[in-house]
Every structure is written in structure tokens, then in C-alpha cells.
Design an enzyme around this catalytic site. Structure first.
Site, PDB file in Angstrom:
ATOM      1  N   SER A  85     -23.096 -52.963 -23.932  1.00 34.59           N
ATOM      2  CA  SER A  85     -23.949 -53.835 -24.757  1.00 34.59           C
ATOM      3  C   SER A  85     -24.295 -53.184 -26.101  1.00 34.59           C
ATOM      4  CB  SER A  85     -25.220 -54.238 -24.004  1.00 34.59           C
ATOM      5  OG  SER A  85     -26.129 -53.172 -23.916  1.00 34.59           O
ATOM      6  N   ILE A 126     -20.475 -35.658 -19.692  1.00 34.28           N
ATOM      7  CA  ILE A 126     -20.876 -34.663 -20.687  1.00 34.28           C
ATOM      8  C   ILE A 126     -19.631 -34.105 -21.363  1.00 34.28           C
ATOM      9  CG2 ILE A 126     -21.937 -32.383 -20.986  1.00 34.28           C
ATOM     10  CD1 ILE A 126     -23.842 -33.155 -18.684  1.00 34.28           C
ATOM     11  N   ASN A 132     -25.063 -40.087 -30.449  1.00 37.64           N
ATOM     12  CA  ASN A 132     -25.315 -40.570 -29.090  1.00 37.64           C
ATOM     13  C   ASN A 132     -26.608 -41.358 -29.080  1.00 37.64           C
ATOM     14  OD1 ASN A 132     -25.028 -40.700 -26.181  1.00 37.64           O
ATOM     15  ND2 ASN A 132     -26.678 -39.180 -26.043  1.00 37.64           N
ATOM     16  N   HIS A 157     -29.760 -42.393 -26.427  1.00 33.74           N
ATOM     17  CA  HIS A 157     -30.354 -41.988 -25.148  1.00 33.74           C
ATOM     18  C   HIS A 157     -31.599 -42.835 -24.895  1.00 33.74           C
ATOM     19  CE1 HIS A 157     -31.072 -39.318 -21.788  1.00 33.74           C
ATOM     20  NE2 HIS A 157     -32.341 -39.292 -22.138  1.00 33.74           N
ATOM     21  N   THR A 194     -24.756 -32.129 -30.152  1.00 38.02           N
ATOM     22  CA  THR A 194     -24.413 -30.716 -30.262  1.00 38.02           C
ATOM     23  C   THR A 194     -24.061 -30.249 -28.850  1.00 38.02           C
ATOM     24  OG1 THR A 194     -26.678 -30.002 -29.860  1.00 38.02           O
ATOM     25  CG2 THR A 194     -26.051 -30.399 -32.161  1.00 38.02           C
ATOM     26  N   LEU A 197     -27.321 -30.392 -24.290  1.00 30.92           N
ATOM     27  CA  LEU A 197     -27.443 -31.775 -23.805  1.00 30.92           C
ATOM     28  C   LEU A 197     -28.659 -32.489 -24.395  1.00 30.92           C
ATOM     29  CD1 LEU A 197     -26.357 -33.946 -21.811  1.00 30.92           C
ATOM     30  CD2 LEU A 197     -27.981 -33.028 -20.144  1.00 30.92           C
ATOM     31  N   GLN A 201     -34.345 -52.472 -28.019  1.00 34.38           N
ATOM     32  CA  GLN A 201     -34.554 -51.593 -29.175  1.00 34.38           C
ATOM     33  C   GLN A 201     -33.316 -50.746 -29.463  1.00 34.38           C
ATOM     34  OE1 GLN A 201     -37.226 -51.878 -31.209  1.00 34.38           O
ATOM     35  NE2 GLN A 201     -37.636 -53.613 -29.834  1.00 34.38           N
ATOM     36  N   GLU A 202     -32.586 -50.366 -28.410  1.00 36.47           N
ATOM     37  CA  GLU A 202     -31.341 -49.613 -28.623  1.00 36.47           C
ATOM     38  C   GLU A 202     -30.396 -50.399 -29.528  1.00 36.47           C
ATOM     39  OE1 GLU A 202     -29.352 -47.828 -25.216  1.00 36.47           O
ATOM     40  OE2 GLU A 202     -31.169 -47.967 -24.021  1.00 36.47           O
TER      41      GLU A 202
END
Ligand code: GAR
Length: 201
Positions: free
Chosen positions: A13, A93, A108, A110, A142, A145, A174-175
Site C-alpha cells: 500500500s 534486514i 525506509n 517504519h 544505515t 537497524l 499517515q505513512e
């Protein structure tokens, strides 16, 4: 236009939100060149095909070592002269070899307000901790993690009757706004990294 590669493992999404913003002219200066997944069954691959965007799949199990798997993805990305790599629900990862191949070129998203609740199930971690606000973070990747320089964050309230699903939905909304904002900042507004901060060039 800058070339983006979107990496995803699931429904996609966030990819769809970015692709739609580009298609409607709300995000300019970039194009999604390819969608890459580690999962053959990722819904995001179908979304990409429907939009006429190239797809590539690199199942981890097809490679003997993590190094070989990452090496195949690095080669594919270099072949296409990709400018930015957009991790959008990519649930593996990436190691140093991958991260160091594209310094300051990997973003990324999160589903928490970093540096809180890194790793898996961030929304559940937030509920279990009992925070009253959570949200999402777009950051540079970077080798640590979920710890690279932060580009954009959005805050949402946590309601007393929230479960993982309702909180995840509120954060996801919001993402879908945050990721395009972050890409715009990086692609079109010349942000550079200094230490952990991100500054206008
Ligand atoms: C999103 O909530 C994203 O923040 C999260 O996975 C979901 C993917 O949704 N990523 C992580 O948890 C990374 N550790 P989508 O496939 O619909 O974009």
C-alpha cells in the site's frame, strides 16, 4: 527524473500511494523504475504489473548465502542506474554489503516514532508499552537497524480501545502521506546528511 526502485514483501500500500502521487503529479522529479520483492506472492507485485511497472523477484531461498542474494539484487539495481531505493514493507534486514553499495541512497518507512520500537511488530510494541502517541518514521537506512537519520515523522494518538489493527490502520494512513513527502525532500530539495541530522544543501 530520478529513478526509484521500490522493495517490498507484502501488500504494497505504501508503494501504491507513492505511485499514485507520481501519476497524479503530486510527487514530481522521480519515476518508479522497478518493484523488487523477496516474495513471489507479494500483493505489491500485482499492483506494479497493473501499473505497467517492471517487477523482479529475488526469493532468499534461491540463494545459498545472504551475500549471494544481496549480490544479485545489487547487480540488478546497478544495471538500472537506480538513484534511490525505497524500502516499503520490505521485511528482511539488508546487510552491510547492500547498505554500503548505496550510501545515502536507501530510504525506509517504519510504523513507529523512532527511536522507539524498532524491529518487527512496532504497532504491537507501542500498544504493549502503553504510549499515548505513536506514528511513523521515514529515515535513511544505515547498517544499524532502524537507526539512520530521520527525514519525516507523523504522529497519531493511541486510543484506549485500540488494538493492533486499528492502530496500524491509523498509522498507515499517515505513512501514505509521509513517504511521498520524504521522497520529495530528498529528490527535489537537496537535503544532505550531516551526522544524524538532515540539512538543506
Ligand atoms: C507498513 O506499515 C510499514 O511501515 C511496515 O510494513 C507495512 C507495509 O505495508 N514496515 C515495517 O514494519 C518495517 N520493519 P504495505 O505493504 O501496505 O506498504
Amino acid at each position: 527524473d530520478k529513478k526509484l526502485a521500490v522493495l517490498l514483501s507484502g501488500r504494497g500500500s505504501n508503494f501504491v500511494a507513492i505511485a499514485d502521487n507520481i501519476a497524479r503529479g503530486r510527487l514530481s522529479g522521480c519515476r518508479i523504475n522497478v518493484v523488487i520483492s523477496d516474495k513471489m506472492s507479494a500483493g505489491g507485485l500485482d499492483e506494479a504489473r497493473q501499473r505497467g511497472i517492471d517487477t523482479l523477484v529475488f526469493p532468499r531461498k534461491n540463494y545459498d548465502t545472504k551475500q549471494a542474494w544481496e549480490g544479485a539484487m545489487i547487480a540488478a539495481i546497478e544495471d538500472r542506474s537506480i538513484d534511490y531505493i525505497i524500502l516499503a514493507g520490505f521485511m528482511r534486514i539488508l546487510g552491510d554489503a547492500f547498505v554500503e553499495s548505496f550510501p545515502q541512497r536507501i530510504l525506509n518507512i517504519h510504523p513507529s516514532l523512532l527511536p522507539s520500537f524498532i524491529g518487527l511488530d512496532a504497532q504491537r510494541q507501542a500498544l504493549e508499552y502503553g504510549v499515548r502517541y505513536s506514528g511513523c518514521t521515514v529515515h535513511f537506512v544505515t547498517s544499524d537497524l532502524d537507526a539512520g537519520p530521520i527525514i519525516v515523522q507523523k504522529v497519531v494518538p493511541v486510543h484506549s480501545d485500540d488494538d493492533e489493527e486499528s492502530l496500524s490502520r491509523r498509522i498507515l494512513e499517515q505513512e501514505h502521506i509521509a513517504y511521498s513527502e520524504a521522497i520529495d525532500l530528498i529528490v527535489n530539495r537537496g537535503f544532505i546528511i550531516q551526522g544524524r541530522r538532515v540539512e538543506l544543501q
